[in-house]
Scaffold this motif. Structure first.
Motif, PDB file in Angstrom:
ATOM      1  N   GLY A  59     -27.535  17.813  -8.832  1.00 39.60           N
ATOM      2  CA  GLY A  59     -27.897  19.509  -7.965  1.00 39.60           C
ATOM      3  C   GLY A  59     -27.400  21.008  -8.429  1.00 39.60           C
ATOM      4  N   THR A  63     -28.850  24.698  -9.360  1.00 41.16           N
ATOM      5  CA  THR A  63     -28.499  26.415  -9.171  1.00 41.16           C
ATOM      6  C   THR A  63     -28.453  26.457 -10.315  1.00 41.16           C
ATOM      7  OG1 THR A  63     -26.128  25.061  -9.166  1.00 41.16           O
ATOM      8  CG2 THR A  63     -26.778  25.186  -7.261  1.00 41.16           C
ATOM      9  N   ARG A  88     -24.905  21.178  -5.237  1.00 42.36           N
ATOM     10  CA  ARG A  88     -26.437  22.425  -5.155  1.00 42.36           C
ATOM     11  C   ARG A  88     -25.508  23.583  -4.182  1.00 42.36           C
ATOM     12  NH1 ARG A  88     -29.802  24.298  -1.503  1.00 42.36           N
ATOM     13  NH2 ARG A  88     -29.331  22.560   0.172  1.00 42.36           N
TER      14      ARG A  88
END
Length: 97
Positions: A59, A63, A88
């Motif tokens: 995650g 980003t 994320r």
């Protein structure tokens, strides 16, 4: 009358000690030997399994603009999915360390 006041004060003091002693815990909320999972400066909590950790890392990479997700695990593994979503969310806007 004075004897009644002393007894009342003693009873009130004793009751207060018992009531307020429940507000203090001598035990830690985390079992000894279990450390929080910290990644990129974010604390994701204690006792996280390897699927959750992998999800957080994937995650976080997402980003950074490198979309990373194990779709099979995401669909079938609740721990990986939770880790990916938390990674994320928490790593958004942080730089790679």
């Amino acid at each position: 009358m004075m004897r009644f006041t002393k007894i009342s004060m003693l009873a009130a003091g004793t009751l207060a000690v018992f009531l307020f002693s429940g507000c203090v815990s001598s035990e830690s909320s985390v079992a000894p030997g279990i450390e929080d999972f910290v990644y990129r400066g974010h604390d994701f909590g204690p006792d996280r399994d390897s699927d959750y950790r992998r999800g957080v890392m994937d995650g976080c990479r997402t980003t950074d603009g490198d979309y990373t997700k194990d779709h099979g695990r995401f669909k079938t593994n609740e721990s990986y999915r939770a880790g990916w979503e938390h990674g994320r969310l928490h790593c958004k806007g942080t730089s790679v360390q």
